[in-house]
Design an enzyme around this catalytic site. Structure first.
Site, PDB file in Angstrom:
ATOM      1  CG  HIS A 251      20.272  29.760  15.968  1.00 38.38           C
ATOM      2  ND1 HIS A 251      20.799  31.027  15.851  1.00 38.38           N
ATOM      3  CD2 HIS A 251      21.142  29.075  16.764  1.00 38.38           C
ATOM      4  CE1 HIS A 251      21.927  31.093  16.529  1.00 38.38           C
ATOM      5  NE2 HIS A 251      22.157  29.920  17.099  1.00 38.38           N
ATOM      6  CD  GLU A 252      20.534  25.576  18.464  1.00 36.68           C
ATOM      7  OE1 GLU A 252      21.586  24.938  18.278  1.00 36.68           O
ATOM      8  OE2 GLU A 252      20.491  26.651  19.077  1.00 36.68           O
TER       9      GLU A 252
END
Length: 635
Positions: A174-175
């Site tokens: 996600h990051e």
């Protein structure tokens, strides 16, 4: 949404951010102007026969706009510049983050580093430094930085202890989506823009304290202090709305990207379910400034001001069968030996090598450009196998600051024994005999690993090299420059290594020649430099060079004609200057440029390691990271 569309959307959002900021400043100036007009005359009775006081006082309005608007603008510019120079590390440290040593023996920290390394290799990025917020027990994380190659990843202590490896991988994926899609730069600009408004509240509080300690003239100070505090909080209110508008949809997109990257919906969904049960609150006093960066909502806010969508909505988009209250079982803590091999594989399965990972694939220039900024399951598989097959000596060296220097020198040692001896003498003179001996010892392992592992090894070593002092950075760059010049020529790999190393240690534009004005004519010349370089890089006969160059020119983002440059006219300084100007172009322009560059390389149906390394360097300079490239054949 593809990479270039996401980058273009981030640019448009940045322009909208300027408009929202301007509207907020206008509103604040008007409120303060009205308060001043009242304080300076509207509250007093006019003398007999004098006209009643008017709200319209142009001189006062102009003075208010200059002073207040200028103050807010300068405050925002100061913060933007400070964030740009300090980068993601400054944000992580401001929130209480601790840099994780790359050679950490803590099993939780080793697992985190291996997951980040795996994702970085799959994305074609240098491994970012990793920070841990030790005081935070909520499950949360963020990525911060001013560019795809300049970010850091930070996680809370709760994230390390509460999540399984698959769930942690989902959070990191996600990051990385935020890193790839330009969200980090937008988030830093948002922090800077809102900082100027927040300063008004600080000054208002100072005036209120001054009014309490003053016997005479306290009323004006009290009034202005109250006005600035109220206006400051109005600015904070608008700031929350702006952050919510910017962040919510991007969180949905990053969740979807995490599923695409890992091919494992249960990882990201499991992490979100644990947040639903345990929470994601960040208790640090400065959490409000960075609330829009977090993986989960770091603050308890109403839905109107929330920077993130409701956690239940995010889970249902990934797992439609989710029922509120559903919680995965507690994640077992990893055993110390589970990750000691550094493979990044949860079961520690040994892999003999990289052969057979992917057979030759047909790839067009357009298809190559479409891989920019993407991570596919095949890339993740490649990264896992690569880390598993990496010789332990090289893996360990890449994760220790001192040995990481030796690894860089080993990558540059010539196959010619006489030149290599001269290079080692240079290392010995500048860095000492121990580092020279270590470089020579690592050389055999580097040669055995093969050319395909040269850039991944550099990517893994960069975070450890960043742990060194500024003086050590300068000595390292000077030594690498001497090693490159030892044989009187600069190879494609040597240029790529020098540029990537310089950018990682000194910043994207540090030490590079200032770019001239990027006019269409200048950009056209710069495109010609890249096409000439790439056409000559992988083709031996002049006929093939001209054909490859012509193919690239036919796909160029600007109309020709383009002159083919000779090898003597394409030096490192000219390439650097061209890349600096081209990096400021629009995402659609850069997409066409990458397609043209790929066409030059793919003309002969092969992509040699040196050609990929050069393409990767061009991609990073354009802020368009390129994932690993399996063996290919051209259409």
């Amino acid at each position: 949404m593809d990479f270039f569309a996401a980058q273009d959307h981030a640019r448009r959002t940045s322009r909208q951010l300027v408009g929202w900021f301007a509207a907020a400043v206008v509103a604040i100036v008007l409120v303060i102007y009205l308060a001043l007009a009242f304080a300076l005359g509207l509250g007093e009775s006019p003398p007999p026969g004098a006209p009643p006081p008017s709200l319209w006082q142009p001189d006062l309005l102009l003075a208010t706009a200059v002073v207040v608007g200028g103050f807010i603008l300068l405050g925002s510019l100061y913060k933007i510049i400070a964030l740009a120079s300090g980068g993601g590390a400054a944000v992580a440290e401001a929130l209480g983050g601790r840099l994780v040593a790359r050679d950490s023996h803590d099993p939780l920290e080793r697992r985190l580093i291996n997951v980040v390394d795996e994702m970085a290799i799959a994305a074609g990025l240098p491994a970012p430094p990793v920070y841990i917020l030790d005081a935070e027990q909520g499950i949360n994380a963020f990525a911060a930085g001013s560019g795809t190659t300049e970010g850091v990843v930070a996680v809370t202590r709760g994230t390390l202890e509460a999540l399984s490896r698959d769930e942690l991988q989902g959070v990191i994926a996600h990051e990385f989506s935020h890193i790839l899609n330009g969200d980090m730069r937008l988030n830093l600009r948002l922090m800077g823009v809102l900082h100027g408004i927040l300063l008004l509240t600080i000054i208002g509080r100072i005036l209120l304290r001054g009014a309490r300690g003053s016997d005479k003239g306290a009323a004006p100070l009290l009034l202005m202090g109250l006005v600035l505090v109220v206006v400051g909080y109005i600015g904070v209110l608008f700031g929350k709305l702006i952050k919510a508008a910017v962040s919510r949809q991007r969180e949905y997109l990053a969740d979807a990207a995490a599923v695409q990257f890992t091919r494992n919906p249960s990882g990201i969904a499991g992490a979100l379910k644990r947040i639903a049960g345990y929470g994601s609150e960040i208790r640090h006093p400065r959490a409000e400034e960075a609330s829009h960066m977090f993986f989960g909502s770091g603050l308890a806010l109403s839905r109107m001001f929330a920077t993130h969508p409701p956690i239940e909505d995010r889970i249902r988009r990934i797992d439609p069968a989710f029922e509120p209250g559903e919680m995965p079982p507690p994640a077992p803590l990893p055993e110390t030996t589970e990750y000691d091999d550094g493979s990044g594989m949860a079961d520690g399965t040994p892999v003999a090598g990289l052969a057979g990972l992917a057979g030759p694939q047909r790839l067009s220039a357009e298809g190559f450009a479409a891989t920019a900024g993407t991570v596919l399951p095949a890339h993740m598989d490649y990264a896992r196998h690569l880390l598993a097959a990496l010789p332990p000596a090289l893996h360990d060296a890449a994760h220790r600051p001192g040995d990481a220097q030796a690894l860089v020198f080993a990558l540059l040692l010539s196959a010619d024994a006489g030149i290599a001896h001269k290079q080692l003498d240079e290392v010995r003179a500048v860095q000492g005999p121990a580092l020279a001996d270590r470089s020579a010892a690592l050389r055999a392992a580097v040669v055995t690993a093969g050319a395909a592992l040269r850039l991944p090894l550099l990517d893994l070593a960069l975070p450890a090299l960043k742990e060194l002092s500024g003086e050590a950075h300068r000595a390292l760059l000077a030594t690498t420059d001497a090693l490159v010049r030892a044989d009187g020529r600069v190879s494609l790999f040597e240029y790529a290594l020098q540029r990537l190393l310089r950018v990682a240690l000194q910043g994207r534009r540090s030490g590079l020649r200032p770019a001239a004005l990027a006019t269409p004519g200048r950009l056209k010349d710069d495109c010609g430099v890249l096409f000439s370089l790439l056409a000559r890089a992988g083709h031996r006969t002049e006929f093939d060079v001209e054909a490859a160059f012509t193919r690239a020119a036919g796909l160029a983002p600007l109309d020709g004609p383009y002159p083919l440059l000779g090898a003597a006219d394409i030096g490192p300084a000219r390439i650097d200057a061209a890349l600096e100007r081209l990096a400021a172009s629009s995402p659609p322009f850069r997409k066409r440029l990458l397609e043209a560059c790929a066409a030059a390389v793919l003309h002969d149906g092969q992509v040699a390691p040196e050609e990929y390394e050069l393409l990767r360097t061009v991609g990073e300079a354009l802020d368009c990271p390129l994932p690993p490239l399996p063996p290919v054949s051209a259409d």
